[in-house]
Scaffold this motif. Structure first.
Motif, PDB file in Angstrom:
ATOM      1  N   THR A   2      -2.969  11.270   3.412  1.00  0.00           N
ATOM      2  CA  THR A   2      -2.979   9.800   3.545  1.00  0.00           C
ATOM      3  C   THR A   2      -1.591   9.287   3.907  1.00  0.00           C
ATOM      4  N   GLY A  21       0.569  10.252   0.732  1.00  0.00           N
ATOM      5  CA  GLY A  21      -0.104  10.491  -0.541  1.00  0.00           C
ATOM      6  C   GLY A  21       0.620  11.481  -1.445  1.00  0.00           C
ATOM      7  N   GLU A  22       1.620  12.187  -0.887  1.00  0.00           N
ATOM      8  CA  GLU A  22       2.438  13.111  -1.692  1.00  0.00           C
ATOM      9  C   GLU A  22       3.698  12.425  -2.216  1.00  0.00           C
ATOM     10  N   ASP A  75      -3.433   5.414   7.764  1.00  0.00           N
ATOM     11  CA  ASP A  75      -4.778   5.231   7.220  1.00  0.00           C
ATOM     12  C   ASP A  75      -5.050   3.785   6.859  1.00  0.00           C
ATOM     13  N   TRP A 306       2.968   2.121  -1.205  1.00  0.00           N
ATOM     14  CA  TRP A 306       2.487   2.946  -2.314  1.00  0.00           C
ATOM     15  C   TRP A 306       1.315   2.274  -3.045  1.00  0.00           C
ATOM     16  N   ILE A 309      -1.605   3.036  -1.108  1.00  0.00           N
ATOM     17  CA  ILE A 309      -2.083   4.412  -1.313  1.00  0.00           C
ATOM     18  C   ILE A 309      -2.858   4.518  -2.628  1.00  0.00           C
ATOM     19  N   GLU A 310      -2.335   3.873  -3.660  1.00  0.00           N
ATOM     20  CA  GLU A 310      -3.032   3.901  -4.957  1.00  0.00           C
ATOM     21  C   GLU A 310      -4.413   3.237  -4.830  1.00  0.00           C
ATOM     22  N   ALA A 313      -6.740   5.614  -2.983  1.00  0.00           N
ATOM     23  CA  ALA A 313      -7.101   6.747  -3.844  1.00  0.00           C
ATOM     24  C   ALA A 313      -8.127   6.334  -4.896  1.00  0.00           C
ATOM     25  N   ASN A 314      -8.155   5.036  -5.225  1.00  0.00           N
ATOM     26  CA  ASN A 314      -9.104   4.545  -6.219  1.00  0.00           C
ATOM     27  C   ASN A 314     -10.361   3.960  -5.598  1.00  0.00           C
TER      28      ASN A 314
END
Ligand code: KG4
Ligand code: ZN
Length: 345
Positions: A2, A21-22, A75, A306, A309-310, A313-314
């Protein structure tokens, strides 16, 4: 992997960043506006909005180039959609909408405070929910229980000024520049923190709220009095702020058992004396302490990317292209209203 493009323009920093994502910040760029606002001793909204409009697109170009990416590699496009100075927020959000539309990418309208609230997790992979967060910036001073992405429970706020605002006003009174936080911190190093008697508003009160207006007025009186060294006033102010923070935060911690860590974020979290005091409180409370590096504390776009991204991811849904910019946008809309002169959302 991501990868999200983040955009920040809610106050006086124009910023763009690419984060993956890392937790890698692939590229970031920030353009400050200190020179533009310094003559006024504070941020002038119209000047800020114009500066964002001029600088944002070249900054985005630059971070994409530096990371060797194109829009197609992103993304999502995440931009601060509030709270903040509305002209600047609109510049960032409209730019993000245009990129999302042109690149057929999802748009993520990020709450700036959520960016600050999740920023510690960008720097600290071991930081798990739920954590106790002291969010201290130029516009806000809050204690929150961060239960998860999008789940914020506000326990305390300021009934008048934000802590960063108090630092900025102290700097203005002492005539040491803008933004004031770093200048006060520097001058305080040369001062005696106990030489000037200053109040600790609300210390000892049962609810963990903050108040800094009385402290600011006392700084003004001490300065006008003419019998104190400026460095002693700066050190005394900073010490009073620390005493308020520690007292208020420890009251709040009593009301939120089961936290994994005590965390501080927001521009004022860059202050080393405040960080050290909070680390001491965390140790006493048997909690981990986590604070992002200073560069991630003050406004930046990596924290906005970030937060995006969170959200991805959710499984949080993207925002529609007609999403509005919001000058006020509380992280916890259900928080109890507190009485005060100028309560911050
Ligand atoms: O988070 P931020 O960059 O912008 C807002 O969202 O408000 O916070 C800016 C605030 C300013 O009031 C600035 O004076 C303060 O953070 N600040 C500091 C320090 N660095 C920035 N306050 C105290 N000590 C510092 N080292
Ligand atoms: Zn901020």
């Amino acid at each position: 992997m991501t990868c999200v493009l983040g955009i920040e323009s809610s106050c006086d920093e124009t910023a763009a960043a690419l984060v993956d994502g890392e937790r890698r910040i692939l590229a970031q760029a920030i353009a400050g506006q200190e020179a533009e606002h310094a003559p006024y001793g504070g941020v002038v909204p119209e000047i800020a909005a114009r500066a964002h409009a001029e600088r944002l697109t070249p900054l985005i170009d630059r971070v994409l180039r530096e990371a060797g990416k194109t829009l197609a590699d992103c993304d999502a496009i995440a931009a601060t959609a509030g709270p903040g100075l509305i002209g600047g927020v609109m510049v960032g959000l409209v730019t993000a909408k245009a990129l999302a539309m042109a690149g057929e990418r999802p748009l993520l309208a990020i709450n700036h405070l959520e960016g600050h609230a999740l920023s510690p997790r960008l720097a600290d992979p071991a930081l798990d929910f739920p954590y106790a967060l002291l969010l201290v910036s130029g516009g806000h001073c809050q204690i929150l229980r961060v239960e998860g992405v999008g789940r914020y429970n506000r326990l305390a706020t300021t009934i008048d000024d934000a802590l960063g605002e108090a630092f900025d006003k102290t700097a203005k009174i002492l005539g040491i520049g803008f933004p004031g936080g770093p200048a006060v911190e520097r001058l305080a190093e040369a001062g005696n923190p106990h030489a000037v008697p200053l109040p600790r508003p609300l210390v000892g009160s049962g609810e963990p709220h903050f108040s800094f207006a009385g402290l600011k007025s006392a700084v003004l009186r001490a300065h006008q009095d003419g019998s104190h060294a400026d460095a002693d006033i700066a050190a005394g102010f900073q010490q009073a702020a620390v005493d308020c923070i520690i007292d208020r935060t420890s009251i709040a911690l009593d009301a939120m058992p089961g936290m994994t860590a005590l965390v501080v974020a927001g521009g004022v979290a860059a202050n080393r004396t405040i960080r050290a005091a909070l680390e001491g409180l965390a140790n006493e409370s048997d909690l981990r302490f986590s604070a992002p590096p200073a560069k991630l504390c003050t406004d930046n776009a990596a924290m906005i990317a970030w937060a995006g991204i969170e959200r991805l991811a959710n499984g949080v849904a993207p925002d529609p292209l007609d999403v509005s910019a919001r000058p006020r946008w509380p992280l916890d809309p259900d928080a109890e209203k507190v009485r005060g002169a100028g309560v911050k959302a």
